[in-house]
Design a protein around this motif. Structure first.
Motif, short mmCIF file in Angstrom:
data_model
loop_
_atom_site.label_atom_id
_atom_site.label_comp_id
_atom_site.label_asym_id
_atom_site.label_seq_id
_atom_site.Cartn_x
_atom_site.Cartn_y
_atom_site.Cartn_z
N GLY A 185 5.81 -10.84 11.92
CA GLY A 185 4.38 -10.58 11.89
C GLY A 185 4.12 -9.11 11.62
O GLY A 185 5.03 -8.28 11.64
N ALA A 186 2.86 -8.80 11.39
CA ALA A 186 2.45 -7.42 11.14
C ALA A 186 1.37 -7.02 12.14
O ALA A 186 0.60 -7.88 12.58
N LEU A 204 10.56 -9.51 14.67
CA LEU A 204 10.54 -8.60 13.52
C LEU A 204 9.10 -8.23 13.21
O LEU A 204 8.23 -9.10 13.17
N ILE A 205 8.85 -6.96 12.98
CA ILE A 205 7.50 -6.50 12.69
C ILE A 205 7.49 -5.70 11.40
O ILE A 205 8.41 -4.90 11.14
N ALA A 206 6.49 -5.91 10.58
CA ALA A 206 6.35 -5.17 9.32
C ALA A 206 6.29 -3.68 9.62
O ALA A 206 5.50 -3.24 10.46
N GLU A 223 10.59 -0.61 13.73
CA GLU A 223 10.40 -0.17 15.11
C GLU A 223 9.19 0.76 15.27
O GLU A 223 8.47 0.69 16.27
N THR A 224 8.95 1.61 14.29
CA THR A 224 7.81 2.55 14.37
C THR A 224 6.50 1.80 14.52
O THR A 224 5.59 2.25 15.23
N ALA A 225 6.39 0.64 13.87
CA ALA A 225 5.14 -0.12 13.86
C ALA A 225 4.81 -0.75 15.21
O ALA A 225 3.69 -1.23 15.41
N ILE A 226 5.76 -0.76 16.14
CA ILE A 226 5.48 -1.32 17.47
C ILE A 226 4.44 -0.46 18.18
O ILE A 226 3.58 -0.98 18.90
N ARG A 227 4.51 0.84 17.96
CA ARG A 227 3.60 1.76 18.66
C ARG A 227 2.57 2.40 17.74
O ARG A 227 1.52 2.84 18.21
N SER A 228 2.86 2.46 16.46
CA SER A 228 1.96 3.14 15.52
C SER A 228 1.73 2.28 14.29
O SER A 228 2.61 1.49 13.91
N ALA A 229 0.57 2.44 13.69
CA ALA A 229 0.27 1.71 12.46
C ALA A 229 1.13 2.24 11.32
O ALA A 229 1.27 3.45 11.14
N VAL A 230 1.75 1.33 10.57
CA VAL A 230 2.50 1.70 9.37
C VAL A 230 1.74 1.13 8.19
O VAL A 230 1.77 -0.06 7.92
N GLU A 231 1.02 2.00 7.50
CA GLU A 231 0.12 1.55 6.45
C GLU A 231 0.86 0.82 5.32
O GLU A 231 1.96 1.22 4.91
N ASN A 232 0.25 -0.25 4.85
CA ASN A 232 0.73 -1.03 3.71
C ASN A 232 2.00 -1.85 3.98
O ASN A 232 2.45 -2.57 3.10
#
Length: 317
Positions: free
Chosen positions: A81-82, A110-112, A115-124
């Motif tokens: 998921g994202a 698994l996240i789009a 690991e960074t995206a767990i706490r912060s938005a990763v654009e695109n």
């Protein structure tokens, strides 16, 4: 830039068709309302979520049975998921080892964006329809696994691509969406489309959609673990005592299920090397640690069957 204009137009048309993106006129005055009324209205919206989940009971049960069957064959459950949806999957996966004593590789999130995206938005990151496939390949996905794609809109490219690849490998695929007729639902073997309707703040799918996702994944893992024998009389008996609180809970669990004293429970847990399930079996049947461990193995880890095989000793008068 006509192509970009066309893509924007198409996206706006898609978004306008999604219930999760809809606006309602009665919410135009939210900023003017007293706090107590805001609480009442938001809670009223949240109460609708459980009812919407209940409407998908048949699909959820089918998913649980499919996941359980694959677990028994050594398969894994993998969430993709994202954004909020990805974090819901990561959260559920991370809570299975301490709750049910599972290996961390049994349930994976698994996240789009990684690991960074767990706490912060990763654009695109959610727009990359090949990223999930690459991660699933890296995990050595097989037909014995289950992949659950989570997307409020039901159209997130990261999830669509991952589910399409997973289905091609023969893995069981499950879609969790908040809109009917979702794209991920069409790709997956089982579509759990929990129609939660417009969000309290339009388009903020971390709200009702996120709550629905959490309720569904709770059921997928909890109910499959129950069917695997990870509970006994509705109590966690495969939990890992990784801190002082969980050790105390282990002792309490053993005393409640066996009638043993605190000292007896603590001694049994020590002999069982911290295994709540093994300590209970030893106390209820009088078996030694080695014999009890063998009985559990023969019963595929299901405590109730192991007790029946060993024979529960009479309670003291």
């Amino acid at each position: 830039m006509p192509n970009d204009d066309n893509r924007l137009h198409d996206l706006l048309e898609v978004l306008s068709s999604l219930g999760t993106e809809a606006s309602t006129t009665e919410r135009g005055d939210l900023d003017l309302l007293p706090t107590a009324e805001l609480v009442r209205r938001m809670n009223a919206e949240d109460r609708r979520v459980a009812e919407a989940v209940a409407e998908r009971s048949v699909e959820i049960a089918a998913a649980v049975d499919g996941i359980t069957a694959r677990f028994r064959r050594g398969g894994r459950l993998i969430y993709i998921g994202a954004g909020t949806a990805g974090r819901v999957g990561v959260l559920d996966a991370s809570e299975c080892p301490p709750t049910f004593g599972t290996d961390p590789s049994m349930v994976i999130g698994l996240i789009a964006g990684g690991e960074t995206a767990i706490r912060s938005a990763v654009e695109n990151a959610e727009d990359d329809d090949h990223a999930a496939e690459a991660s699933l390949r890296g995990l050595g996905l097989s037909a014995e696994d289950t992949v659950v794609g989570i997307s409020a809109s039901g159209r997130t490219p990261y999830v669509v691509g991952g589910l399409a690849f997973a289905r091609g490998t023969g893995a069981l695929t499950v879609a969790i969406a908040s809109n009917a007729g979702s794209e991920i639902g069409e790709v997956a073997d089982i579509a759990i489309e929990v129609v939660t309707g417009p969000e309290f703040i339009s388009g903020s799918t971390r709200l009702k959609s996120g709550t629905a996702q959490k309720l569904v994944v709770n059921m997928l893992t909890t109910l499959s673990m129950i069917k695997l024998g990870k509970t006994y009389h509705g109590v966690m008996v495969d939990l890992l005592a990784t801190n002082e609180k969980l050790h105390a809970r282990s002792v309490r669990t053993v005393t409640e299920l066996t009638g043993a004293s605190v000292d007896e429970a603590a001694a049994a847990l020590a002999a069982a090397e911290g295994s709540v399930k093994l300590a209970i079996l030893m106390l209820l049947t009088g078996a030694g640690a080695a014999s009890a461990a063998n009985a559990l193995h023969e019963a595929d880890g299901i405590l109730r069957l192991a007790i029946a095989a060993q024979g529960e000793r009479p309670a003291p008068e």
